[in-house]
Design a protein around this motif. Structure first.
Motif, PDB file in Angstrom:
ATOM      1  N   ILE A 161      46.970  32.056  33.246  1.00 36.06           N
ATOM      2  CA  ILE A 161      46.166  32.890  34.137  1.00 36.06           C
ATOM      3  C   ILE A 161      46.831  32.912  35.509  1.00 36.06           C
ATOM      4  O   ILE A 161      46.838  31.899  36.218  1.00 36.06           O
ATOM      5  CB  ILE A 161      44.731  32.347  34.249  1.00 36.06           C
ATOM      6  N   TYR A 162      47.414  34.036  35.874  1.00 31.01           N
ATOM      7  CA  TYR A 162      48.011  34.182  37.203  1.00 31.01           C
ATOM      8  C   TYR A 162      46.974  34.748  38.146  1.00 31.01           C
ATOM      9  O   TYR A 162      46.293  35.709  37.820  1.00 31.01           O
ATOM     10  CB  TYR A 162      49.206  35.132  37.151  1.00 31.01           C
ATOM     11  N   ILE A 163      46.873  34.152  39.320  1.00 26.37           N
ATOM     12  CA  ILE A 163      45.975  34.696  40.336  1.00 26.37           C
ATOM     13  C   ILE A 163      46.826  35.084  41.523  1.00 26.37           C
ATOM     14  O   ILE A 163      47.376  34.230  42.217  1.00 26.37           O
ATOM     15  CB  ILE A 163      44.905  33.680  40.804  1.00 26.37           C
ATOM     16  N   ASP A 164      46.946  36.390  41.736  1.00 30.10           N
ATOM     17  CA  ASP A 164      47.688  36.839  42.900  1.00 30.10           C
ATOM     18  C   ASP A 164      46.740  36.817  44.085  1.00 30.10           C
ATOM     19  O   ASP A 164      45.781  37.576  44.156  1.00 30.10           O
ATOM     20  CB  ASP A 164      48.223  38.252  42.656  1.00 30.10           C
ATOM     21  N   ASP A 165      47.015  35.929  45.010  1.00 29.28           N
ATOM     22  CA  ASP A 165      46.121  35.701  46.139  1.00 29.28           C
ATOM     23  C   ASP A 165      46.433  36.693  47.270  1.00 29.28           C
ATOM     24  O   ASP A 165      46.768  36.295  48.375  1.00 29.28           O
ATOM     25  CB  ASP A 165      46.299  34.254  46.599  1.00 29.28           C
ATOM     26  N   GLY A 166      46.337  37.978  46.960  1.00 31.11           N
ATOM     27  CA  GLY A 166      46.567  38.998  47.978  1.00 31.11           C
ATOM     28  C   GLY A 166      47.978  38.998  48.528  1.00 31.11           C
ATOM     29  O   GLY A 166      48.170  39.158  49.743  1.00 31.11           O
ATOM     30  N   SER A 167      48.975  38.839  47.666  1.00 31.19           N
ATOM     31  CA  SER A 167      50.363  38.791  48.139  1.00 31.19           C
ATOM     32  C   SER A 167      50.775  40.089  48.808  1.00 31.19           C
ATOM     33  O   SER A 167      50.298  41.159  48.445  1.00 31.19           O
ATOM     34  CB  SER A 167      51.312  38.555  46.963  1.00 31.19           C
ATOM     35  N   ARG A 168      51.685  39.985  49.758  1.00 30.58           N
ATOM     36  CA  ARG A 168      52.169  41.183  50.433  1.00 30.58           C
ATOM     37  C   ARG A 168      53.555  41.582  49.958  1.00 30.58           C
ATOM     38  O   ARG A 168      54.118  42.549  50.437  1.00 30.58           O
ATOM     39  CB  ARG A 168      52.185  40.971  51.947  1.00 30.58           C
ATOM     40  N   ASP A 169      54.117  40.813  49.038  1.00 25.95           N
ATOM     41  CA  ASP A 169      55.430  41.201  48.524  1.00 25.95           C
ATOM     42  C   ASP A 169      55.282  41.759  47.104  1.00 25.95           C
ATOM     43  O   ASP A 169      54.221  42.232  46.731  1.00 25.95           O
ATOM     44  CB  ASP A 169      56.396  40.008  48.586  1.00 25.95           C
ATOM     45  N   GLU A 170      56.299  41.648  46.303  1.00 23.09           N
ATOM     46  CA  GLU A 170      56.298  42.266  44.981  1.00 23.09           C
ATOM     47  C   GLU A 170      55.622  41.404  43.906  1.00 23.09           C
ATOM     48  O   GLU A 170      55.776  41.677  42.716  1.00 23.09           O
ATOM     49  CB  GLU A 170      57.757  42.530  44.556  1.00 23.09           C
ATOM     50  N   THR A 171      54.930  40.369  44.317  1.00 18.49           N
ATOM     51  CA  THR A 171      54.382  39.440  43.324  1.00 18.49           C
ATOM     52  C   THR A 171      53.492  40.119  42.284  1.00 18.49           C
ATOM     53  O   THR A 171      53.648  39.906  41.088  1.00 18.49           O
ATOM     54  CB  THR A 171      53.585  38.327  44.038  1.00 18.49           C
ATOM     55  N   LEU A 176      44.966  38.165  37.500  1.00 17.13           N
ATOM     56  CA  LEU A 176      43.898  38.576  38.416  1.00 17.13           C
ATOM     57  C   LEU A 176      44.520  38.816  39.773  1.00 17.13           C
ATOM     58  O   LEU A 176      45.389  38.068  40.198  1.00 17.13           O
ATOM     59  CB  LEU A 176      42.865  37.465  38.593  1.00 17.13           C
ATOM     60  N   ARG A 177      44.068  39.864  40.433  1.00 15.53           N
ATOM     61  CA  ARG A 177      44.504  40.052  41.802  1.00 15.53           C
ATOM     62  C   ARG A 177      43.277  39.976  42.697  1.00 15.53           C
ATOM     63  O   ARG A 177      42.316  40.708  42.497  1.00 15.53           O
ATOM     64  CB  ARG A 177      45.191  41.395  41.977  1.00 15.53           C
ATOM     65  N   LEU A 178      43.308  39.087  43.666  1.00 10.31           N
ATOM     66  CA  LEU A 178      42.183  38.980  44.591  1.00 10.31           C
ATOM     67  C   LEU A 178      42.268  40.096  45.623  1.00 10.31           C
ATOM     68  O   LEU A 178      43.343  40.637  45.888  1.00 10.31           O
ATOM     69  CB  LEU A 178      42.166  37.610  45.267  1.00 10.31           C
ATOM     70  N   SER A 179      41.135  40.416  46.216  1.00  8.73           N
ATOM     71  CA  SER A 179      41.080  41.576  47.100  1.00  8.73           C
ATOM     72  C   SER A 179      41.816  41.356  48.417  1.00  8.73           C
ATOM     73  O   SER A 179      42.124  42.297  49.137  1.00  8.73           O
ATOM     74  CB  SER A 179      39.624  41.939  47.373  1.00  8.73           C
ATOM     75  N   ARG A 180      42.087  40.109  48.762  1.00 11.56           N
ATOM     76  CA  ARG A 180      42.901  39.786  49.937  1.00 11.56           C
ATOM     77  C   ARG A 180      43.370  38.340  49.786  1.00 11.56           C
ATOM     78  O   ARG A 180      43.087  37.721  48.765  1.00 11.56           O
ATOM     79  CB  ARG A 180      42.105  39.957  51.230  1.00 11.56           C
ATOM     80  N   ASN A 181      44.057  37.820  50.784  1.00 12.69           N
ATOM     81  CA  ASN A 181      44.481  36.428  50.729  1.00 12.69           C
ATOM     82  C   ASN A 181      43.304  35.518  51.079  1.00 12.69           C
ATOM     83  O   ASN A 181      42.841  35.500  52.217  1.00 12.69           O
ATOM     84  CB  ASN A 181      45.645  36.208  51.699  1.00 12.69           C
ATOM     85  N   PHE A 182      42.798  34.820  50.090  1.00 16.69           N
ATOM     86  CA  PHE A 182      41.650  33.942  50.324  1.00 16.69           C
ATOM     87  C   PHE A 182      42.067  32.494  50.488  1.00 16.69           C
ATOM     88  O   PHE A 182      41.235  31.642  50.780  1.00 16.69           O
ATOM     89  CB  PHE A 182      40.665  34.025  49.152  1.00 16.69           C
ATOM     90  N   GLY A 183      43.327  32.194  50.253  1.00 14.42           N
ATOM     91  CA  GLY A 183      43.780  30.803  50.343  1.00 14.42           C
ATOM     92  C   GLY A 183      43.852  30.167  48.967  1.00 14.42           C
ATOM     93  O   GLY A 183      43.186  30.590  48.024  1.00 14.42           O
ATOM     94  N   LYS A 184      44.685  29.136  48.872  1.00 11.26           N
ATOM     95  CA  LYS A 184      44.950  28.537  47.573  1.00 11.26           C
ATOM     96  C   LYS A 184      43.700  27.974  46.905  1.00 11.26           C
ATOM     97  O   LYS A 184      43.540  28.076  45.696  1.00 11.26           O
ATOM     98  CB  LYS A 184      45.981  27.417  47.742  1.00 11.26           C
ATOM     99  N   GLU A 185      42.813  27.373  47.705  1.00  6.87           N
ATOM    100  CA  GLU A 185      41.639  26.747  47.102  1.00  6.87           C
ATOM    101  C   GLU A 185      40.777  27.801  46.402  1.00  6.87           C
ATOM    102  O   GLU A 185      40.289  27.579  45.301  1.00  6.87           O
ATOM    103  CB  GLU A 185      40.808  25.993  48.153  1.00  6.87           C
ATOM    104  N   ALA A 186      40.629  28.973  47.048  1.00 10.91           N
ATOM    105  CA  ALA A 186      39.837  30.050  46.449  1.00 10.91           C
ATOM    106  C   ALA A 186      40.550  30.630  45.230  1.00 10.91           C
ATOM    107  O   ALA A 186      39.917  30.933  44.217  1.00 10.91           O
ATOM    108  CB  ALA A 186      39.575  31.143  47.485  1.00 10.91           C
TER     109      ALA A 186
END
Ligand code: UDP
Ligand code: MG
Length: 325
Positions: A39-49, A66-76
């Motif tokens: 399960i990959y969680i893209d924490d609102g990356s700004r590059d090509e992730t 999963l892509r989060l709606s913005r960068n919520f931080g690693k814990e989230a």
């Protein structure tokens, strides 16, 4: 017995390593007799992730993204992954290859012996400065003294959780998430496996000292009210000393009389007390801020898009947390 396994990978601006990471984790999973998911969680990356993760998900049916709606931080991001992980055992691992995926079979072996939380403790760390090692060691020592639940030393987030440990974490919806503390707080049977922590494979760390410092404050205030107690004792001792000094001054005046002197003492006392008061206020403010943030009960993260399906959606059904799509 075959079992299901989910690997939770939070990733923030990891375009440089994500392909290498997937190649290594895929090789490890190929060698296991598990029904595995990554399960990959893209924490609102700004590059090509995210495009890279989408491509990985297309090529490998085991991948959920999963892509989060913005960068919520690693814990989230980790929480989002744990919420999506419907497996018998769940491994949390960093995307930067600092945690060797090859250790996963060892973690699984311990889990099969009956442990609920198997955390990986770093024996040595490459690619970290002396100052970072020192500050991190100091933090763990302080935590050990003040926290109600002891944290295992020199342990990152790399670990395996049993199903019931994951369920226990689902119940902890606090917004200020110091995951290392939460992992320890749930209890159950915990054990460790020692490994050698490599330097980052590529890319740069997302943690500067400001963020690390904040994480440390977060850890201490989430798991201990010792700073409040210290403020109280500081106040009590300052007041006690001031009283004794007052008696002394009074006696001096009565016995010898007093020409105007003592200006330096006055200044020192005023400055000291002013400083101590501000410090105590700051400590109190820290806890009030925490209470305020919790009282808003905002969701921990939002999911913007999703690729791939969980293995069997109803294997471990549970009510959905607010804000999870
Ligand atoms: N990470 C994340 N969100 C963030 C910062 C980091 O998901 O806001 C991820 C990052 O992609 C990596 C893991 O958390 O997989 C650990 O981050 P990093 O390597 O920067 O931390 P370090 O290993 O230096 O403690
Ligand atoms: Mg790292």
């Amino acid at each position: 017995m075959t079992y299901s396994l989910a690997i939770v990978v939070p990733a923030y601006n990891e375009a440089q390593v994500i392909d290498d990471f997937h190649a290594r984790i895929a090789a490890v999973l190929d060698g296991l007799d598990a029904d595995a998911r990554v399960i990959y969680i893209d924490d609102g990356s700004r590059d090509e992730t995210w495009p890279l993760i989408e491509r990985i998900a297309q090529a490998d049916a085991r991948v959920v993204a999963l892509r989060l709606s913005r960068n919520f931080g690693k814990e989230a991001a980790m929480t989002a992954g744990l919420d999506a992980a419907d497996a018998d055992a769940v491994v949390v691992i960093d995307a930067d290859l600092q945690d060797p995926p090859e250790l996963i079979p060892t973690l699984i072996a311990r889990w099969r012996e009956g442990f609920d939380v198997v955390y990986a403790t770093r024996g040595e760390r490459d690619g970290e400065t002396r100052f970072k090692k020192f500050t991190s060691a100091a933090f763990y020592r302080v935590m050990e003294r003040v926290a109600d639940t002891p944290l295992p030393r020199d342990t990152g987030d790399f670990r395996l959780l049993s199903r019931r440990a994951v369920e226990a974490l689902h119940g902890l919806r606090e917004r200020q998430r110091f995951m290392k503390g939460l992992f320890a707080w749930i209890g159950y049977r915990q054990t460790s496996v020692v490994y050698h922590r490599d330097a980052r494979h590529a890319g740069t760390t997302k943690w500067n000292y400001w963020r690390l410092g904040n994480l440390a404050v977060e850890g201490i205030t989430s798991f201990s009210t010792a700073p409040l107690r210290i403020a109280t004792w500081l106040g009590v001792s300052a007041a006690g000393l001031a009283f004794l000094y007052g008696v002394w001054v009074l006696l001096k005046v009565c016995i010898w009389g007093d020409p105007v002197r003592g200006y330096p003492t006055l200044l020192v006392v005023i400055l000291f007390l002013g400083g101590a008061q501000l410090l105590a206020l700051g400590v109190i403010g820290e806890y009030i801020g925490r209470t305020y943030a919790e009282s808003k009960r905002r969701p921990i993260y939002y999911v913007e898009s999703r690729r791939g399906a969980p293995s069997s959606p109803d294997r471990y059904p549970r009510p959905r947390a607010p804000g999870v799509d």
